[in-house]
Design a protein around this motif. Structure first.
Motif, PDB file in Angstrom:
ATOM      1  N   MET A   1       0.711  -1.264   0.092  1.00 15.78           N
ATOM      2  CA  MET A   1      -0.143   0.005  -0.109  1.00 15.78           C
ATOM      3  C   MET A   1       0.980   1.291   0.009  1.00 15.78           C
ATOM      4  N   ASN A   2       0.250   2.104  -0.648  1.00 14.43           N
ATOM      5  CA  ASN A   2       1.296   3.628  -0.952  1.00 14.43           C
ATOM      6  C   ASN A   2       0.095   4.428  -0.153  1.00 14.43           C
ATOM      7  N   LEU A   3       0.418   4.467   1.103  1.00 18.56           N
ATOM      8  CA  LEU A   3      -0.519   5.439   1.910  1.00 18.56           C
ATOM      9  C   LEU A   3       0.359   6.729   2.116  1.00 18.56           C
ATOM     10  N   PRO A   4      -0.640   7.825   2.408  1.00 11.70           N
ATOM     11  CA  PRO A   4       0.113   9.206   2.929  1.00 11.70           C
ATOM     12  C   PRO A   4       0.640   8.927   4.314  1.00 11.70           C
ATOM     13  N   PHE A   5       1.744   9.919   4.306  1.00 10.45           N
ATOM     14  CA  PHE A   5       2.378   9.784   5.875  1.00 10.45           C
ATOM     15  C   PHE A   5       1.319  10.158   6.902  1.00 10.45           C
ATOM     16  N   VAL A   6       0.388  10.931   6.658  1.00  7.99           N
ATOM     17  CA  VAL A   6      -0.564  11.376   7.608  1.00  7.99           C
ATOM     18  C   VAL A   6      -1.388  10.380   8.080  1.00  7.99           C
ATOM     19  N   ILE A   7      -1.785   9.260   7.270  1.00  7.11           N
ATOM     20  CA  ILE A   7      -2.344   8.026   7.508  1.00  7.11           C
ATOM     21  C   ILE A   7      -1.622   7.012   8.401  1.00  7.11           C
ATOM     22  N   LYS A   8      -0.473   6.904   7.724  1.00  6.03           N
ATOM     23  CA  LYS A   8       0.478   6.001   8.685  1.00  6.03           C
ATOM     24  C   LYS A   8       0.678   6.537  10.068  1.00  6.03           C
ATOM     25  N   LEU A   9       0.678   7.722  10.083  1.00  3.31           N
ATOM     26  CA  LEU A   9       0.949   8.332  11.330  1.00  3.31           C
ATOM     27  C   LEU A   9      -0.214   8.252  12.508  1.00  3.31           C
ATOM     28  N   ILE A  56       2.982  -2.881  15.971  1.00  4.88           N
ATOM     29  CA  ILE A  56       3.540  -2.305  14.740  1.00  4.88           C
ATOM     30  C   ILE A  56       4.161  -3.438  13.647  1.00  4.88           C
ATOM     31  N   LEU A  57       4.485  -4.862  14.261  1.00  9.52           N
ATOM     32  CA  LEU A  57       4.773  -5.771  13.476  1.00  9.52           C
ATOM     33  C   LEU A  57       3.831  -6.338  12.634  1.00  9.52           C
ATOM     34  N   VAL A  58       2.569  -6.320  13.147  1.00  6.05           N
ATOM     35  CA  VAL A  58       1.295  -6.628  12.099  1.00  6.05           C
ATOM     36  C   VAL A  58       1.123  -5.727  11.229  1.00  6.05           C
ATOM     37  N   LEU A  59       1.187  -4.375  11.559  1.00  5.71           N
ATOM     38  CA  LEU A  59       0.915  -3.438  10.522  1.00  5.71           C
ATOM     39  C   LEU A  59       2.090  -3.450   9.414  1.00  5.71           C
ATOM     40  N   THR A  60       3.281  -3.995   9.823  1.00 13.59           N
ATOM     41  CA  THR A  60       4.475  -3.699   8.887  1.00 13.59           C
ATOM     42  C   THR A  60       4.333  -5.089   8.045  1.00 13.59           C
ATOM     43  N   SER A  61       3.902  -6.145   8.572  1.00 16.25           N
ATOM     44  CA  SER A  61       3.835  -7.244   7.743  1.00 16.25           C
ATOM     45  C   SER A  61       2.608  -7.172   6.795  1.00 16.25           C
ATOM     46  N   LEU A  62       1.557  -6.475   7.241  1.00 18.13           N
ATOM     47  CA  LEU A  62       0.396  -6.313   6.219  1.00 18.13           C
ATOM     48  C   LEU A  62       0.657  -5.294   5.221  1.00 18.13           C
ATOM     49  N   GLY A  63       1.942  -4.545   5.579  1.00 14.39           N
ATOM     50  CA  GLY A  63       2.408  -3.559   4.392  1.00 14.39           C
ATOM     51  C   GLY A  63       1.537  -2.080   4.612  1.00 14.39           C
ATOM     52  N   VAL A  64       1.276  -1.946   5.577  1.00 12.98           N
ATOM     53  CA  VAL A  64       0.347  -0.660   6.029  1.00 12.98           C
ATOM     54  C   VAL A  64       1.605   0.301   6.193  1.00 12.98           C
ATOM     55  N   LEU A  65       2.657   0.066   7.149  1.00  9.27           N
ATOM     56  CA  LEU A  65       3.620   0.999   7.402  1.00  9.27           C
ATOM     57  C   LEU A  65       4.893   0.608   6.494  1.00  9.27           C
TER      58      LEU A  65
END
Length: 65
Positions: A1-9, A56-65
């Motif tokens: 996913m290519n989310l904006p920085f604000v959404i990742k934050l 954080i690990l779950v979000l990273t593995s899902l490709g959100v971060l």
């Protein structure tokens, strides 16, 4: 996913708040009458750190971060 920085934050802030609730609950449940309060704070802090790491690990593995 290519989310904006604000959404990742926003996701990181939501993870931190959820982890804080879990940490407070764990510290509250571990406190016993007459015991030292610092033991409950240490347990709550450890639970907060573990929960935040897991989120954080779950979000990273899902490709959100």
């Amino acid at each position: 996913m290519n989310l904006p920085f604000v959404i990742k934050l926003l996701f990181v802030v939501i993870c931190a708040l959820a982890s804080m609730i879990v940490g407070i609950g764990a510290g509250w449940l571990s406190h016993r009458p007459g015991a030292r309060k610092r033991d409950a704070v240490l347990i709550g802090g450890g639970t907060f750190g573990g929960t935040l790491t897991l989120c954080i690990l779950v979000l990273t593995s899902l490709g959100v971060l």
